[in-house]
Design a protein around this motif. Structure first.
Motif, PDB file in Angstrom:
ATOM      1  N   ARG A  51       0.838  -1.220   0.000  1.00  0.00           N
ATOM      2  CA  ARG A  51       0.000   0.000   0.000  1.00  0.00           C
ATOM      3  C   ARG A  51       0.866   1.260   0.000  1.00  0.00           C
ATOM      4  O   ARG A  51       0.557   2.228  -0.673  1.00  0.00           O
ATOM      5  N   ALA A  52       1.963   1.200   0.748  1.00  0.00           N
ATOM      6  CA  ALA A  52       2.801   2.400   0.919  1.00  0.00           C
ATOM      7  C   ALA A  52       3.711   2.667  -0.279  1.00  0.00           C
ATOM      8  O   ALA A  52       4.125   3.794  -0.501  1.00  0.00           O
ATOM      9  N   ARG A  53       4.018   1.604  -1.028  1.00  0.00           N
ATOM     10  CA  ARG A  53       5.013   1.740  -2.087  1.00  0.00           C
ATOM     11  C   ARG A  53       4.463   1.249  -3.430  1.00  0.00           C
ATOM     12  O   ARG A  53       4.591   0.065  -3.768  1.00  0.00           O
ATOM     13  N   PRO A  54       3.873   2.144  -4.216  1.00  0.00           N
ATOM     14  CA  PRO A  54       3.315   1.725  -5.513  1.00  0.00           C
ATOM     15  C   PRO A  54       4.379   1.150  -6.449  1.00  0.00           C
ATOM     16  O   PRO A  54       4.049   0.411  -7.380  1.00  0.00           O
ATOM     17  N   ASP A  55       5.656   1.463  -6.205  1.00  0.00           N
ATOM     18  CA  ASP A  55       6.733   0.928  -7.045  1.00  0.00           C
ATOM     19  C   ASP A  55       7.037  -0.535  -6.722  1.00  0.00           C
ATOM     20  O   ASP A  55       7.723  -1.208  -7.487  1.00  0.00           O
ATOM     21  N   VAL A  56       6.525  -1.020  -5.608  1.00  0.00           N
ATOM     22  CA  VAL A  56       6.808  -2.391  -5.170  1.00  0.00           C
ATOM     23  C   VAL A  56       5.671  -3.330  -5.576  1.00  0.00           C
ATOM     24  O   VAL A  56       4.503  -3.036  -5.325  1.00  0.00           O
ATOM     25  N   LYS A  57       6.056  -4.444  -6.222  1.00  0.00           N
ATOM     26  CA  LYS A  57       5.043  -5.455  -6.596  1.00  0.00           C
ATOM     27  C   LYS A  57       5.235  -6.754  -5.805  1.00  0.00           C
ATOM     28  O   LYS A  57       4.297  -7.506  -5.607  1.00  0.00           O
ATOM     29  N   ALA A  58       6.482  -7.018  -5.384  1.00  0.00           N
ATOM     30  CA  ALA A  58       6.759  -8.297  -4.716  1.00  0.00           C
ATOM     31  C   ALA A  58       7.468  -8.070  -3.387  1.00  0.00           C
ATOM     32  O   ALA A  58       8.296  -7.163  -3.271  1.00  0.00           O
ATOM     33  N   THR A  59       7.110  -8.894  -2.388  1.00  0.00           N
ATOM     34  CA  THR A  59       7.688  -8.763  -1.049  1.00  0.00           C
ATOM     35  C   THR A  59       8.074 -10.140  -0.519  1.00  0.00           C
ATOM     36  O   THR A  59       7.361 -11.123  -0.740  1.00  0.00           O
ATOM     37  N   VAL A  60       9.215 -10.194   0.163  1.00  0.00           N
ATOM     38  CA  VAL A  60       9.727 -11.472   0.665  1.00  0.00           C
ATOM     39  C   VAL A  60      10.162 -11.297   2.124  1.00  0.00           C
ATOM     40  O   VAL A  60      10.966 -10.410   2.428  1.00  0.00           O
ATOM     41  N   HIS A  61       9.625 -12.124   3.013  1.00  0.00           N
ATOM     42  CA  HIS A  61      10.045 -12.107   4.422  1.00  0.00           C
ATOM     43  C   HIS A  61      10.627 -13.472   4.762  1.00  0.00           C
ATOM     44  O   HIS A  61       9.969 -14.486   4.551  1.00  0.00           O
ATOM     45  N   THR A  62      11.864 -13.484   5.265  1.00  0.00           N
ATOM     46  CA  THR A  62      12.470 -14.761   5.657  1.00  0.00           C
ATOM     47  C   THR A  62      13.172 -14.626   6.997  1.00  0.00           C
ATOM     48  O   THR A  62      13.452 -13.514   7.459  1.00  0.00           O
ATOM     49  N   HIS A  63      13.467 -15.781   7.593  1.00  0.00           N
ATOM     50  CA  HIS A  63      14.275 -15.837   8.805  1.00  0.00           C
ATOM     51  C   HIS A  63      15.669 -16.343   8.425  1.00  0.00           C
ATOM     52  O   HIS A  63      16.262 -17.125   9.161  1.00  0.00           O
ATOM     53  N   ALA A  64      16.146 -15.940   7.263  1.00  0.00           N
ATOM     54  CA  ALA A  64      17.449 -16.404   6.770  1.00  0.00           C
ATOM     55  C   ALA A  64      18.489 -16.251   7.882  1.00  0.00           C
ATOM     56  O   ALA A  64      18.564 -15.218   8.551  1.00  0.00           O
ATOM     57  N   MET A  65      19.277 -17.309   8.066  1.00  0.00           N
ATOM     58  CA  MET A  65      20.090 -17.430   9.275  1.00  0.00           C
ATOM     59  C   MET A  65      21.074 -16.280   9.510  1.00  0.00           C
ATOM     60  O   MET A  65      21.138 -15.701  10.584  1.00  0.00           O
ATOM     61  N   PHE A  66      21.842 -15.933   8.482  1.00  0.00           N
ATOM     62  CA  PHE A  66      22.906 -14.948   8.696  1.00  0.00           C
ATOM     63  C   PHE A  66      22.351 -13.532   8.849  1.00  0.00           C
ATOM     64  O   PHE A  66      22.869 -12.753   9.650  1.00  0.00           O
ATOM     65  N   ALA A  67      21.309 -13.210   8.114  1.00  0.00           N
ATOM     66  CA  ALA A  67      20.676 -11.894   8.280  1.00  0.00           C
ATOM     67  C   ALA A  67      20.130 -11.774   9.699  1.00  0.00           C
ATOM     68  O   ALA A  67      20.239 -10.719  10.338  1.00  0.00           O
ATOM     69  N   THR A  68      19.561 -12.870  10.205  1.00  0.00           N
ATOM     70  CA  THR A  68      19.007 -12.859  11.560  1.00  0.00           C
ATOM     71  C   THR A  68      20.115 -12.675  12.591  1.00  0.00           C
ATOM     72  O   THR A  68      19.966 -11.911  13.550  1.00  0.00           O
ATOM     73  N   ILE A  69      21.244 -13.358  12.375  1.00  0.00           N
ATOM     74  CA  ILE A  69      22.391 -13.211  13.298  1.00  0.00           C
ATOM     75  C   ILE A  69      22.892 -11.766  13.278  1.00  0.00           C
ATOM     76  O   ILE A  69      23.092 -11.147  14.317  1.00  0.00           O
ATOM     77  N   MET A  70      23.053 -11.230  12.070  1.00  0.00           N
ATOM     78  CA  MET A  70      23.640  -9.891  11.955  1.00  0.00           C
ATOM     79  C   MET A  70      22.678  -8.789  12.396  1.00  0.00           C
ATOM     80  O   MET A  70      23.098  -7.657  12.644  1.00  0.00           O
ATOM     81  N   ALA A  71      21.394  -9.107  12.495  1.00  0.00           N
ATOM     82  CA  ALA A  71      20.416  -8.106  12.938  1.00  0.00           C
ATOM     83  C   ALA A  71      20.540  -7.831  14.435  1.00  0.00           C
ATOM     84  O   ALA A  71      20.003  -6.846  14.929  1.00  0.00           O
ATOM     85  N   MET A  72      21.264  -8.702  15.166  1.00  0.00           N
ATOM     86  CA  MET A  72      21.249  -8.596  16.628  1.00  0.00           C
ATOM     87  C   MET A  72      22.176  -7.545  17.205  1.00  0.00           C
ATOM     88  O   MET A  72      21.902  -6.991  18.249  1.00  0.00           O
TER      89      MET A  72
END
Ligand SMILES: [Zn+2]
Length: 214
Positions: A85-106
Protein backbone atom coordinates in the motif's frame (compact mmCIF):
# COMPACT_ATOMS: atom_id res chain seq x y z
CA UNK A 1 -8.02 -20.81 -12.03
CA UNK A 2 -8.29 -17.17 -10.95
CA UNK A 3 -5.02 -15.27 -10.47
CA UNK A 4 -3.01 -18.26 -11.70
CA UNK A 5 -0.15 -16.10 -12.96
CA UNK A 6 0.65 -14.46 -9.60
CA UNK A 7 -0.01 -17.67 -7.65
CA UNK A 8 2.49 -19.51 -9.86
CA UNK A 9 5.20 -16.89 -9.32
CA UNK A 10 4.69 -16.97 -5.54
CA UNK A 11 4.84 -20.77 -5.44
CA UNK A 12 7.98 -20.90 -7.61
CA UNK A 13 9.67 -18.21 -5.51
CA UNK A 14 8.95 -19.90 -2.18
CA UNK A 15 10.26 -23.26 -3.45
CA UNK A 16 13.37 -21.48 -4.76
CA UNK A 17 13.85 -19.81 -1.35
CA UNK A 18 13.53 -23.21 0.36
CA UNK A 19 16.07 -24.74 -2.07
CA UNK A 20 18.48 -21.92 -1.34
CA UNK A 21 18.12 -22.42 2.42
CA UNK A 22 16.66 -18.93 2.86
CA UNK A 23 13.47 -20.42 4.28
CA UNK A 24 13.14 -23.43 6.58
CA UNK A 25 9.99 -25.27 7.67
CA UNK A 26 6.96 -23.01 7.43
CA UNK A 27 8.76 -19.82 8.39
CA UNK A 28 9.02 -17.02 5.85
CA UNK A 29 6.43 -15.81 3.40
CA UNK A 30 6.23 -14.26 -0.05
CA UNK A 31 3.65 -12.00 -1.70
CA UNK A 32 3.05 -10.63 -5.19
CA UNK A 33 0.62 -7.93 -6.27
CA UNK A 34 -1.49 -8.43 -9.38
CA UNK A 35 -0.76 -6.07 -12.30
CA UNK A 36 -4.38 -5.26 -13.01
CA UNK A 37 -6.50 -5.88 -9.93
CA UNK A 38 -5.89 -4.72 -6.36
CA UNK A 39 -5.26 -8.25 -5.10
CA UNK A 40 -2.20 -9.99 -3.72
CA UNK A 41 -1.12 -13.65 -3.88
CA UNK A 42 0.58 -14.73 -0.64
CA UNK A 43 1.85 -17.96 0.85
CA UNK A 44 -0.54 -19.61 3.34
CA UNK A 45 -0.05 -19.85 7.09
CA UNK A 46 1.59 -22.89 8.67
CA UNK A 47 1.62 -25.19 5.62
CA UNK A 48 4.86 -26.87 4.48
CA UNK A 49 5.99 -25.41 1.18
CA UNK A 50 7.14 -28.67 -0.42
CA UNK A 51 4.18 -30.22 -2.23
CA UNK A 52 2.16 -27.01 -2.11
CA UNK A 53 -0.26 -26.42 -5.00
CA UNK A 54 -1.41 -23.25 -6.75
CA UNK A 55 -4.82 -23.52 -5.02
CA UNK A 56 -3.03 -23.44 -1.65
CA UNK A 57 -1.64 -19.96 -2.34
CA UNK A 58 -3.97 -17.43 -0.71
CA UNK A 59 -5.42 -14.36 -2.43
CA UNK A 60 -6.04 -11.27 -0.29
CA UNK A 61 -7.01 -7.67 -0.96
CA UNK A 62 -4.63 -4.78 -0.23
CA UNK A 63 -5.94 -4.61 3.34
CA UNK A 64 -5.12 -8.29 3.88
CA UNK A 65 -8.70 -9.60 3.70
CA UNK A 66 -8.69 -13.27 2.68
CA UNK A 67 -10.54 -13.73 -0.63
CA UNK A 68 -9.46 -17.11 -2.01
CA UNK A 69 -7.29 -20.17 -1.46
CA UNK A 70 -7.43 -23.47 0.42
CA UNK A 71 -5.69 -22.10 3.50
CA UNK A 72 -5.72 -18.81 5.32
CA UNK A 73 -2.96 -16.36 4.37
CA UNK A 74 0.32 -16.00 6.24
CA UNK A 75 0.04 -14.38 9.67
CA UNK A 76 2.51 -11.78 8.39
CA UNK A 77 -0.03 -10.54 5.81
CA UNK A 78 -0.13 -7.05 7.47
CA UNK A 79 3.62 -6.60 6.82
CA UNK A 80 3.31 -7.44 3.12
CA UNK A 81 0.12 -5.48 2.41
CA UNK A 82 1.32 -2.41 4.39
CA UNK A 83 4.42 -2.22 2.19
CA UNK A 84 2.42 -2.79 -1.01
CA UNK A 85 0.00 0.00 0.00
CA UNK A 86 2.80 2.40 0.92
CA UNK A 87 5.01 1.74 -2.09
CA UNK A 88 3.31 1.73 -5.51
CA UNK A 89 6.73 0.93 -7.04
CA UNK A 90 6.81 -2.39 -5.17
CA UNK A 91 5.04 -5.45 -6.60
CA UNK A 92 6.76 -8.30 -4.72
CA UNK A 93 7.69 -8.76 -1.05
CA UNK A 94 9.73 -11.47 0.67
CA UNK A 95 10.05 -12.11 4.42
CA UNK A 96 12.47 -14.76 5.66
CA UNK A 97 14.27 -15.84 8.80
CA UNK A 98 17.45 -16.40 6.77
CA UNK A 99 20.09 -17.43 9.27
CA UNK A 100 22.91 -14.95 8.70
CA UNK A 101 20.68 -11.89 8.28
CA UNK A 102 19.01 -12.86 11.56
CA UNK A 103 22.39 -13.21 13.30
CA UNK A 104 23.64 -9.89 11.95
CA UNK A 105 20.42 -8.11 12.94
CA UNK A 106 21.25 -8.60 16.63
CA UNK A 107 24.31 -6.41 17.13
CA UNK A 108 24.32 -2.76 18.10
CA UNK A 109 26.29 -2.17 14.89
CA UNK A 110 23.79 -4.18 12.83
CA UNK A 111 24.01 -1.95 9.74
CA UNK A 112 25.10 -4.02 6.73
CA UNK A 113 27.46 -2.43 4.24
CA UNK A 114 28.29 -3.77 0.76
CA UNK A 115 31.33 -6.05 0.51
CA UNK A 116 30.90 -6.66 -3.27
CA UNK A 117 29.47 -4.45 -6.07
CA UNK A 118 26.12 -6.25 -6.66
CA UNK A 119 25.23 -5.78 -2.98
CA UNK A 120 25.24 -1.98 -3.46
CA UNK A 121 21.78 -2.04 -5.03
CA UNK A 122 20.21 -3.04 -1.72
CA UNK A 123 21.70 -0.53 0.73
CA UNK A 124 21.01 1.16 3.01
CA UNK A 125 19.54 -1.85 4.79
CA UNK A 126 17.16 -0.55 7.45
CA UNK A 127 16.91 -1.90 10.98
CA UNK A 128 13.57 -2.66 12.63
CA UNK A 129 13.46 -3.13 16.42
CA UNK A 130 11.71 -6.26 17.68
CA UNK A 131 7.92 -6.04 17.77
CA UNK A 132 5.43 -8.89 17.82
CA UNK A 133 5.33 -10.92 14.59
CA UNK A 134 2.10 -10.51 12.63
CA UNK A 135 1.24 -7.21 14.34
CA UNK A 136 0.27 -3.95 12.65
CA UNK A 137 3.08 -2.41 14.68
CA UNK A 138 5.80 -4.47 13.00
CA UNK A 139 4.16 -3.74 9.64
CA UNK A 140 4.31 0.02 10.31
CA UNK A 141 7.93 -0.20 11.43
CA UNK A 142 8.96 -2.12 8.30
CA UNK A 143 7.25 0.51 6.10
CA UNK A 144 9.03 3.26 8.03
CA UNK A 145 12.45 1.57 7.84
CA UNK A 146 12.12 0.91 4.09
CA UNK A 147 11.29 4.57 3.44
CA UNK A 148 10.53 5.72 -0.09
CA UNK A 149 13.02 3.54 -1.96
CA UNK A 150 14.47 0.98 0.46
CA UNK A 151 14.79 -2.62 -0.73
CA UNK A 152 15.73 -4.49 2.46
CA UNK A 153 15.44 -4.29 6.24
CA UNK A 154 16.66 -6.48 9.09
CA UNK A 155 14.13 -7.18 11.84
CA UNK A 156 15.81 -7.76 15.21
CA UNK A 157 15.33 -11.21 16.75
CA UNK A 158 13.20 -12.20 13.78
CA UNK A 159 14.67 -12.02 10.25
CA UNK A 160 14.50 -9.74 7.24
CA UNK A 161 12.04 -8.19 4.81
CA UNK A 162 12.86 -7.35 1.17
CA UNK A 163 10.95 -5.95 -1.76
CA UNK A 164 11.22 -5.15 -5.46
CA UNK A 165 9.42 -4.05 -8.60
CA UNK A 166 8.83 -7.72 -9.48
CA UNK A 167 9.48 -11.16 -7.98
CA UNK A 168 12.96 -11.43 -9.48
CA UNK A 169 13.96 -8.10 -7.92
CA UNK A 170 12.53 -8.97 -4.50
CA UNK A 171 14.29 -12.36 -4.53
CA UNK A 172 17.57 -10.71 -5.57
CA UNK A 173 17.24 -8.30 -2.63
CA UNK A 174 16.74 -11.29 -0.32
CA UNK A 175 19.67 -13.28 -1.73
CA UNK A 176 22.11 -10.36 -1.69
CA UNK A 177 21.08 -9.17 1.77
CA UNK A 178 21.79 -12.67 3.07
CA UNK A 179 25.09 -12.67 1.12
CA UNK A 180 25.99 -9.32 2.71
CA UNK A 181 25.29 -10.80 6.15
CA UNK A 182 27.35 -13.96 5.44
CA UNK A 183 30.36 -12.09 4.04
CA UNK A 184 30.22 -9.47 6.81
CA UNK A 185 30.08 -12.08 9.56
CA UNK A 186 32.97 -14.18 8.23
CA UNK A 187 35.12 -11.12 7.52
CA UNK A 188 34.50 -9.84 11.05
CA UNK A 189 35.41 -13.24 12.51
CA UNK A 190 38.64 -13.27 10.48
CA UNK A 191 39.38 -9.68 11.45
CA UNK A 192 39.53 -8.69 7.77
CA UNK A 193 36.24 -6.75 7.56
CA UNK A 194 36.57 -3.91 5.08
CA UNK A 195 33.36 -2.89 3.33
CA UNK A 196 33.45 -1.13 -0.05
CA UNK A 197 34.42 2.55 0.13
CA UNK A 198 31.39 4.86 0.31
CA UNK A 199 32.34 6.56 -2.96
CA UNK A 200 32.41 3.22 -4.79
CA UNK A 201 29.04 2.28 -3.30
CA UNK A 202 27.44 5.50 -4.56
CA UNK A 203 28.95 5.04 -8.04
CA UNK A 204 27.70 1.45 -8.22
CA UNK A 205 24.22 2.53 -7.12
CA UNK A 206 24.17 5.10 -9.92
CA UNK A 207 25.32 2.56 -12.51
CA UNK A 208 22.77 0.00 -11.31
CA UNK A 209 19.99 2.62 -11.37
CA UNK A 210 21.01 3.56 -14.93
CA UNK A 211 21.10 -0.16 -15.82
CA UNK A 212 24.73 0.06 -16.84
CA UNK A 213 26.30 -2.20 -14.25
CA UNK A 214 28.20 -5.17 -15.66
ZN1 LIG B 1 8.75 -14.15 10.43
Amino acid sequence: MKYEKIRKQVLEAILDAVDQGLIKGTSGNIALRDDEEDVVAITPSGIPYKGMTLEDIAIVDLNGKWLEGNYKPSSEVPMHTAVLRARPDVKATVHTHAMFATIMAMGDDAELKPITPPQCEFVPVGIVPFTMPGSDEVADKVVEALGKDGRAVLIKNHGMFCCGKNMKAAMAATEYTEEMAVTTLYAKILGTYEPMPEEGVQKMKELIAADQAV
